[in-house]
Design an enzyme around this catalytic site. Structure first.
Site, short mmCIF file in Angstrom:
data_model
loop_
_atom_site.label_atom_id
_atom_site.label_comp_id
_atom_site.label_asym_id
_atom_site.label_seq_id
_atom_site.Cartn_x
_atom_site.Cartn_y
_atom_site.Cartn_z
N CYS A 235 6.50 83.48 -21.27
CA CYS A 235 7.62 82.97 -20.53
C CYS A 235 7.31 82.88 -19.27
CB CYS A 235 8.90 83.44 -20.92
SG CYS A 235 9.27 83.39 -22.37
N HIS B 83 13.49 81.65 -14.90
CA HIS B 83 13.19 81.31 -16.33
C HIS B 83 14.48 81.21 -17.12
CE1 HIS B 83 11.73 81.31 -20.31
NE2 HIS B 83 12.05 82.50 -20.69
N ASN C 98 15.57 78.47 -24.78
CA ASN C 98 14.23 79.15 -24.14
C ASN C 98 13.11 78.41 -24.38
OD1 ASN C 98 12.16 80.95 -23.28
ND2 ASN C 98 13.26 82.53 -23.93
N1 COA Z 1 24.65 85.18 -34.77
C1 COA Z 1 25.62 86.16 -34.88
N2 COA Z 1 25.49 87.47 -35.00
C2 COA Z 1 24.09 87.87 -34.23
C3 COA Z 1 23.04 86.86 -34.21
C4 COA Z 1 23.23 85.56 -34.33
N3 COA Z 1 22.65 84.44 -33.89
N4 COA Z 1 21.97 87.58 -33.92
C5 COA Z 1 22.28 89.07 -33.86
N5 COA Z 1 23.63 89.03 -34.07
C6 COA Z 1 24.44 90.28 -34.45
C7 COA Z 1 23.37 91.23 -34.60
O1 COA Z 1 23.16 91.47 -35.75
C8 COA Z 1 24.41 92.70 -34.35
O2 COA Z 1 25.25 92.70 -35.23
P1 COA Z 1 25.71 94.34 -35.52
O3 COA Z 1 26.47 94.80 -34.32
O4 COA Z 1 26.53 94.26 -36.94
O5 COA Z 1 24.24 95.00 -35.69
C9 COA Z 1 25.30 91.81 -32.95
O6 COA Z 1 25.06 90.64 -33.24
C10 COA Z 1 24.71 92.40 -31.71
O7 COA Z 1 23.57 92.27 -31.42
P2 COA Z 1 22.82 92.54 -30.19
O8 COA Z 1 21.45 92.47 -30.46
O9 COA Z 1 23.14 94.02 -29.70
O10 COA Z 1 23.22 91.43 -29.37
P3 COA Z 1 23.07 91.12 -27.84
O11 COA Z 1 24.28 91.31 -26.97
O12 COA Z 1 21.71 92.16 -27.30
O13 COA Z 1 22.56 89.79 -27.85
C11 COA Z 1 20.48 88.54 -27.83
C12 COA Z 1 21.42 89.54 -28.60
C13 COA Z 1 19.13 88.15 -28.49
C14 COA Z 1 21.10 87.13 -27.38
C15 COA Z 1 20.16 89.31 -26.50
O14 COA Z 1 19.85 90.58 -26.85
C16 COA Z 1 19.15 88.49 -25.71
O15 COA Z 1 19.31 87.61 -25.11
N6 COA Z 1 17.96 89.54 -25.36
C17 COA Z 1 16.75 88.64 -24.59
C18 COA Z 1 16.10 87.77 -25.25
C19 COA Z 1 15.31 87.02 -24.46
O16 COA Z 1 15.72 86.44 -23.72
N7 COA Z 1 13.83 86.96 -25.10
C20 COA Z 1 13.02 86.16 -24.19
C21 COA Z 1 12.41 86.84 -23.25
S1 COA Z 1 11.40 85.78 -22.29
#
Ligand code: COA
Length: 322
Positions: free
Chosen positions: A113, A249, A279
């Site tokens: 990225c 980004h 993304n």
């Molecule tokens: N739909 C519904 N629920 C989902 C889901 C989806 N698409 N993806 C994950 N969940 C659930 C998880 O299983 C978890 O459930 P649980 O509490 O029963 O275990 C819950 O939602 C929370 O998950 P969590 O990973 O803690 O959520 P979060 O607030 O961290 O959001 C992301 C998840 C991926 C959106 C966030 O962590 C994020 O954006 N991270 C950075 C990713 C990124 O930008 N990557 C590229 C970098 S260049």
């Protein structure tokens, strides 16, 4: 002193749109969850047979037109991508062939990225050295090809697209500063664990997909992006208040908002396009840049800060006067 100025921008998104509601039909998710946690409403997905080079070519032609030049005036082609058409030749060489320009330096760079920021910084160094005069710098991706569409943790986040800029030698700034970093110790948090010399069999069976520990990546991204902006400003003597536009980004609206808050940059000075395309990795900054140039938000003479964070981890920034 030779500076590098942006002569034109372009971008391209594939026609096929996949909305959050479409994803509700294939994984256990909701439109509400995706919008609340990421800000994403839809993503564009390349058609069968449509490749990264196809997207790169369209974005490049738009950028050439905006700069008012022909491809024959380009002497450097850099494509930032993690999803090249082929193992080799590079996507930059394929693009060069499409544009009908034999001879210029052409290569790909892979910093996930952060790829576009790396590519733009590299182009500036070539131009500053006097060896090259006019570069085509592209970020292009077909991330959809390395996504497991049954994994709700990742499939809701990514999309395909391309953005391009023409960078040319100038007596006036131009790119003011750039900083590039990496720390390979974080490989396990964000990766596609197959490749040419490890797991090639899985790769050709199409079993290599993005793996991510989302919340850990999130925390690292917010901390690192704030730091890189401070580092870049400190190297130039400029203040946070001198930045007219932050072009981050486009990974997640919560990361973008948290970074803007750290910088005390109001959200109406931050270019946000993540809702439209998710993304798109190396394509995300040039896509956002081109959108804000074309809709008239970004004007000549304004100070822009681009900043990115991605797999590797890699991170970097480019500060420029448009
Ligand atoms: N739909 C519904 N629920 C989902 C889901 C989806 N698409 N993806 C994950 N969940 C659930 C998880 O299983 C978890 O459930 P649980 O509490 O029963 O275990 C819950 O939602 C929370 O998950 P969590 O990973 O803690 O959520 P979060 O607030 O961290 O959001 C992301 C998840 C991926 C959106 C966030 O962590 C994020 O954006 N991270 C950075 C990713 C990124 O930008 N990557 C590229 C970098 S260049």
């Amino acid at each position: 002193m030779i500076y590098s100025r942006i002569a034109g921008t372009g971008s391209y998104l594939p026609e096929k749109v996949v909305t959050n509601s479409d994803l509700e039909k294939i994984v256990d998710t909701t439109d509400q969850w995706i919008q609340d946690r990421t800000g994403i409403k839809k993503r564009h997905i390349a058609a069968d047979g449509e490749t990264t080079c196809d997207l790169a070519e369209k974005a490049s032609r738009n950028a050439l037109e905006a700069a008012g030049i022909t491809a024959s005036e380009i002497d450097l082609v850099i494509v930032a991508t993690t999803t090249p058409d082929l193992i080799f030749p590079s996507t930059a060489c394929l693009l060069q062939q499409r544009l009908g320009i034999a001879g210029p330096t052409a290569f790909d760079i892979q910093a996930v990225c952060t790829g576009f920021v790396y590519a733009l910084s590299i182009a500036e160094k070539f131009i500053k050295s006097g060896s090259h005069k006019r570069a085509l710098v592209v970020g292009a991706e077909t991330l959809s090809r390395i996504i497991d569409w049954s994994d709700r943790n990742t499939c809701v986040l990514f999309g395909d697209g391309a953005g391009a800029v023409i960078v040319e030698a100038s007596d006036e700034p131009g790119i003011i500063a750039s900083h590039l970093h990496a720390d390979g110790a974080y490989e396990s948090l964000l990766r596609v664990p197959v490749g040419v010399s490890s797991g090639f069999e899985q790769m050709i069976r199409g079993e290599g997909y993005v793996e991510m520990k989302g919340s850990e990546v999130f925390k690292m991204a917010v901390t690192t992006l704030g730091r890189i902006v401070d580092e870049t400003l400190a190297s130039t003597g400029l203040q946070k208040s001198d930045i007219d536009w932050l072009i981050p980004h486009q990974a997640n609206i919560r990361i973008i908002k948290a970074t803007a808050k750290k910088l005390r940059t109001p959200m109406d000075r931050v270019v946000v396009t993540v809702h439209d395309h998710g993304n798109t990795s190396a394509a995300s900054i040039p896509l956002a840049f081109d959108t804000a140039v074309r809709d008239g938000r970004i004007k000549r003479g304004e100070i822009l800060m681009m900043e990115a964070f991605g797999g590797g981890f890699t991170w970097g920034s480019v500060l420029l006067k448009y």
